[in-house]
Scaffold this motif. Structure first.
Motif, PDB file in Angstrom:
ATOM      1  N   ASN A  40       0.851  -1.198   0.000  1.00 31.03           N
ATOM      2  CA  ASN A  40       0.000   0.000   0.000  1.00 31.03           C
ATOM      3  C   ASN A  40       0.879   1.238   0.000  1.00 31.03           C
ATOM      4  O   ASN A  40       1.856   1.322   0.742  1.00 31.03           O
ATOM      5  CB  ASN A  40      -0.886   0.037   1.257  1.00 31.03           C
ATOM      6  CG  ASN A  40      -1.987  -1.006   1.242  1.00 31.03           C
ATOM      7  OD1 ASN A  40      -2.114  -1.774   2.166  1.00 31.03           O
ATOM      8  ND2 ASN A  40      -2.762  -1.040   0.194  1.00 31.03           N
ATOM      9  N   GLY A  41       0.521   2.188  -0.834  1.00 33.67           N
ATOM     10  CA  GLY A  41       1.219   3.467  -0.840  1.00 33.67           C
ATOM     11  C   GLY A  41       2.543   3.457  -1.593  1.00 33.67           C
ATOM     12  O   GLY A  41       3.278   4.452  -1.583  1.00 33.67           O
ATOM     13  N   ALA A  42       2.856   2.343  -2.278  1.00 31.12           N
ATOM     14  CA  ALA A  42       4.152   2.239  -2.969  1.00 31.12           C
ATOM     15  C   ALA A  42       4.233   3.142  -4.201  1.00 31.12           C
ATOM     16  O   ALA A  42       5.330   3.429  -4.691  1.00 31.12           O
ATOM     17  CB  ALA A  42       4.401   0.787  -3.377  1.00 31.12           C
ATOM     18  N   GLY A  43       3.079   3.540  -4.736  1.00 28.32           N
ATOM     19  CA  GLY A  43       3.082   4.397  -5.926  1.00 28.32           C
ATOM     20  C   GLY A  43       2.554   3.697  -7.173  1.00 28.32           C
ATOM     21  O   GLY A  43       2.678   4.224  -8.275  1.00 28.32           O
ATOM     22  N   LYS A  44       1.932   2.529  -7.001  1.00 24.73           N
ATOM     23  CA  LYS A  44       1.463   1.729  -8.143  1.00 24.73           C
ATOM     24  C   LYS A  44       0.404   2.460  -8.957  1.00 24.73           C
ATOM     25  O   LYS A  44       0.477   2.533 -10.183  1.00 24.73           O
ATOM     26  CB  LYS A  44       0.908   0.380  -7.651  1.00 24.73           C
ATOM     27  CG  LYS A  44       1.885  -0.428  -6.829  1.00 24.73           C
ATOM     28  CD  LYS A  44       1.289  -1.731  -6.331  1.00 24.73           C
ATOM     29  CE  LYS A  44       0.104  -1.598  -5.393  1.00 24.73           C
ATOM     30  NZ  LYS A  44       0.411  -0.916  -4.115  1.00 24.73           N
ATOM     31  N   THR A  45      -0.600   2.998  -8.260  1.00 25.99           N
ATOM     32  CA  THR A  45      -1.674   3.713  -8.962  1.00 25.99           C
ATOM     33  C   THR A  45      -1.119   4.969  -9.632  1.00 25.99           C
ATOM     34  O   THR A  45      -1.489   5.293 -10.761  1.00 25.99           O
ATOM     35  CB  THR A  45      -2.813   4.054  -7.977  1.00 25.99           C
ATOM     36  OG1 THR A  45      -3.365   2.819  -7.518  1.00 25.99           O
ATOM     37  CG2 THR A  45      -3.902   4.888  -8.629  1.00 25.99           C
ATOM     38  N   THR A  46      -0.209   5.640  -8.956  1.00 24.34           N
ATOM     39  CA  THR A  46       0.429   6.833  -9.536  1.00 24.34           C
ATOM     40  C   THR A  46       1.164   6.456 -10.821  1.00 24.34           C
ATOM     41  O   THR A  46       1.041   7.139 -11.844  1.00 24.34           O
ATOM     42  CB  THR A  46       1.415   7.442  -8.510  1.00 24.34           C
ATOM     43  OG1 THR A  46       0.719   7.659  -7.279  1.00 24.34           O
ATOM     44  CG2 THR A  46       2.006   8.745  -9.008  1.00 24.34           C
ATOM     45  N   LEU A  47       1.880   5.354 -10.780  1.00 28.48           N
ATOM     46  CA  LEU A  47       2.620   4.898 -11.966  1.00 28.48           C
ATOM     47  C   LEU A  47       1.656   4.581 -13.114  1.00 28.48           C
ATOM     48  O   LEU A  47       1.903   4.932 -14.274  1.00 28.48           O
ATOM     49  CB  LEU A  47       3.445   3.651 -11.608  1.00 28.48           C
ATOM     50  CG  LEU A  47       4.321   3.075 -12.710  1.00 28.48           C
ATOM     51  CD1 LEU A  47       5.394   4.068 -13.149  1.00 28.48           C
ATOM     52  CD2 LEU A  47       4.978   1.768 -12.249  1.00 28.48           C
ATOM     53  N   THR A 203      -1.246  -5.226  -8.764  1.00 28.04           N
ATOM     54  CA  THR A 203      -1.836  -6.054  -7.707  1.00 28.04           C
ATOM     55  C   THR A 203      -0.952  -6.031  -6.460  1.00 28.04           C
ATOM     56  O   THR A 203       0.225  -5.691  -6.516  1.00 28.04           O
ATOM     57  CB  THR A 203      -2.046  -7.512  -8.181  1.00 28.04           C
ATOM     58  OG1 THR A 203      -2.578  -8.274  -7.097  1.00 28.04           O
ATOM     59  CG2 THR A 203      -0.757  -8.173  -8.628  1.00 28.04           C
ATOM     60  N   HIS A 204      -1.556  -6.401  -5.316  1.00 28.60           N
ATOM     61  CA  HIS A 204      -0.779  -6.571  -4.083  1.00 28.60           C
ATOM     62  C   HIS A 204      -0.310  -8.011  -3.924  1.00 28.60           C
ATOM     63  O   HIS A 204       0.534  -8.299  -3.086  1.00 28.60           O
ATOM     64  CB  HIS A 204      -1.647  -6.276  -2.843  1.00 28.60           C
ATOM     65  CG  HIS A 204      -2.115  -4.878  -2.762  1.00 28.60           C
ATOM     66  ND1 HIS A 204      -3.443  -4.540  -2.748  1.00 28.60           N
ATOM     67  CD2 HIS A 204      -1.431  -3.728  -2.700  1.00 28.60           C
ATOM     68  CE1 HIS A 204      -3.543  -3.231  -2.662  1.00 28.60           C
ATOM     69  NE2 HIS A 204      -2.346  -2.715  -2.644  1.00 28.60           N
ATOM     70  N   HIS A 205      -0.969  -8.922  -4.667  1.00 22.98           N
ATOM     71  CA  HIS A 205      -0.808 -10.348  -4.384  1.00 22.98           C
ATOM     72  C   HIS A 205      -0.256 -11.113  -5.583  1.00 22.98           C
ATOM     73  O   HIS A 205      -0.863 -11.085  -6.655  1.00 22.98           O
ATOM     74  CB  HIS A 205      -2.154 -10.957  -3.999  1.00 22.98           C
ATOM     75  CG  HIS A 205      -2.801 -10.266  -2.842  1.00 22.98           C
ATOM     76  ND1 HIS A 205      -2.275 -10.337  -1.573  1.00 22.98           N
ATOM     77  CD2 HIS A 205      -3.877  -9.471  -2.761  1.00 22.98           C
ATOM     78  CE1 HIS A 205      -3.035  -9.615  -0.748  1.00 22.98           C
ATOM     79  NE2 HIS A 205      -4.009  -9.077  -1.455  1.00 22.98           N
TER      80      HIS A 205
HETATM   81  N1  LIG Z   1      -1.935  14.589  -3.633  1.00 21.60           N
HETATM   82  C1  LIG Z   1      -1.161  13.884  -2.816  1.00 21.60           C
HETATM   83  N2  LIG Z   1      -0.411  14.486  -1.876  1.00 21.60           N
HETATM   84  C2  LIG Z   1       0.383  13.786  -1.053  1.00 21.60           C
HETATM   85  N3  LIG Z   1       0.506  12.456  -1.104  1.00 21.60           N
HETATM   86  C3  LIG Z   1      -0.200  11.794  -2.009  1.00 21.60           C
HETATM   87  C4  LIG Z   1      -1.063  12.461  -2.918  1.00 21.60           C
HETATM   88  N4  LIG Z   1      -1.629  11.534  -3.712  1.00 21.60           N
HETATM   89  C5  LIG Z   1      -1.142  10.357  -3.302  1.00 21.60           C
HETATM   90  N5  LIG Z   1      -0.283  10.494  -2.282  1.00 21.60           N
HETATM   91  C6  LIG Z   1       0.479   9.436  -1.593  1.00 21.60           C
HETATM   92  O1  LIG Z   1       1.323   8.818  -2.534  1.00 21.60           O
HETATM   93  C7  LIG Z   1       1.568   7.477  -2.171  1.00 21.60           C
HETATM   94  C8  LIG Z   1       1.403   6.586  -3.378  1.00 21.60           C
HETATM   95  O2  LIG Z   1       0.027   6.514  -3.711  1.00 21.60           O
HETATM   96  P1  LIG Z   1      -0.551   5.451  -4.723  1.00 21.60           P
HETATM   97  O3  LIG Z   1      -2.016   5.611  -4.767  1.00 21.60           O
HETATM   98  O4  LIG Z   1       0.175   5.560  -6.022  1.00 21.60           O
HETATM   99  O5  LIG Z   1      -0.128   4.088  -4.022  1.00 21.60           O
HETATM  100  P2  LIG Z   1      -0.526   2.577  -4.367  1.00 21.60           P
HETATM  101  O6  LIG Z   1       0.753   1.825  -4.502  1.00 21.60           O
HETATM  102  O7  LIG Z   1      -1.468   2.540  -5.504  1.00 21.60           O
HETATM  103  O8  LIG Z   1      -1.230   2.117  -3.027  1.00 21.60           O
HETATM  104  P3  LIG Z   1      -2.460   1.095  -2.793  1.00 21.60           P
HETATM  105  O9  LIG Z   1      -1.846  -0.265  -2.878  1.00 21.60           O
HETATM  106  O10 LIG Z   1      -2.920   1.387  -1.409  1.00 21.60           O
HETATM  107  O11 LIG Z   1      -3.491   1.356  -3.850  1.00 21.60           O
HETATM  108  C9  LIG Z   1       0.622   7.191  -1.000  1.00 21.60           C
HETATM  109  O12 LIG Z   1       1.371   7.209   0.171  1.00 21.60           O
HETATM  110  C10 LIG Z   1      -0.369   8.321  -1.033  1.00 21.60           C
HETATM  111  O13 LIG Z   1      -0.848   8.654   0.251  1.00 21.60           O
END
Ligand SMILES: Nc1ncnc2c1ncn2[C@@H]1O[C@H](COP(=O)(O)OP(=O)(O)OP(=O)(O)O)[C@@H](O)[C@H]1O
Ligand SMILES: [Mg+2]
Length: 262
Positions: A40-47, A203-205
């Motif tokens: 969780n929070g690794a940045g996957k969705t951002t990527l 995915t996480h899994h």
């Molecule tokens: N606008 C923002 N400002 C600050 N931090 C942010 C912002 N948007 C996202 N984040 C942080 O960036 C990090 C990466 O978010 P992201 O959604 O890419 O993670 P993820 O790997 O998809 O996590 P998950 O498995 O929970 O879906 C998280 O810690 C999130 O809280």
């Protein structure tokens, strides 16, 4: 360059002082099937948002389908990319039917905007819903569907424009065991289809990685831990580093299984 679907070089994303991605360099070639794994929070969705031309990075360069972000019209690029994520699902207008939601996937928009569709579009939408095992939902309102039903409909929608790149963000999250196994099997069939688009699935899994997925990228705290061929990336060392707990990993009949190694 021929064959490159995604090319990220030194990509960083910062938001409100937080570093979401740091120095990500990643190449996805045509017909590869990638899985992106991380806690969780690794940045996957951002990527995935960067890969889908939905988010512009703070630094580095991004080429998607041979178009460079920042130098191309993203509104022309986006219809070439199919995205299935809960971020899209949250924006679906109440009252939108499953059929309309899949049909509008052709235009990378939400909300029905014209009354008549080509009958070929209609036939394709129904064919995709059938392929994902949810043709019976065609007349339902999307907002009334269960989590598992929504996931399948979103994948059908993402495939509707016959995209060159398919991005799936946690397609199996929220599914029960039977539903997960069914979806993983269907994604495996898609992965084996040479006509299917180049695919990246988050995915996480590792248990959710379908057979036929060729490559993996592990992310931790916005940085790449390992990336490359799936059997070279899925090692106890890499997974342990990625998740920050001692892990072992096995493969059986093309599927992966990870366990804590205490
Ligand atoms: N606008 C923002 N400002 C600050 N931090 C942010 C912002 N948007 C996202 N984040 C942080 O960036 C990090 C990466 O978010 P992201 O959604 O890419 O993670 P993820 O790997 O998809 O996590 P998950 O498995 O929970 O879906 C998280 O810690 C999130 O809280
Ligand atoms: Mg996410």
């Amino acid at each position: 360059m021929a064959g490159e679907v995604l090319q990220l070089r030194g990509v960083g994303v910062r938001r409100e002082g937080a570093t979401l991605l740091r120095d990500v360099t990643w190449t996805v070639n045509e017909n590869e099937r990638w899985v992106v794994v991380g806690p969780n929070g690794a940045g996957k969705t951002t990527l995935l948002q960067v890969a889908g031309a939905l988010l512009h990075p703070t630094e580095g360069s991004v080429e998607i389908l041979e178009e460079e972000l920042g130098r191309t019209d993203v509104f022309e690029l986006r219809p070439r990319i199919g995205v299935a994520s809960s971020a899209v699902a949250e924006k679906v207008p109440t009252g939108e039917t499953v059929l309309d939601l899949v049909l509008t996937g052709s235009y990378a928009i939400l909300g029905r905007w014209q009354e008549e569709y080509e009958s070929t579009d209609l036939a394709r939408a129904i064919e995709l819903l059938e392929a994902l095992g949810c043709a019976d939902l065609v007349k339902r309102r999307f907002s009334t569907l269960s989590e598992g039903e929504r996931k399948r409909v979103q994948i059908a929608r993402a495939l509707m424009p016959d995209p060159e790149l398919l991005l799936l963000d946690e397609p199996a999250a929220g599914l029960d065991l039977g539903g997960r196994e069914d979806l993983v099997r269907r994604l495996g069939i898609l992965a084996d289809d040479p006509a299917a688009p180049t695919t990246v699935m988050v995915t996480h899994h590792v248990e959710e990685v379908p057979e036929g997925f060729t490559h993996a990228l592990l992310l931790r705290k916005g940085q790449v831990v390992a990336s490359g061929k799936v059997d070279e990336v899925f090692t106890p060392e890499h997974l342990t580093e990625c998740f920050g707990v001692p892990l072992s990993i096995d493969r059986q009949n093309g599927r992966w299984y990870a366990r804590a190694a205490y």
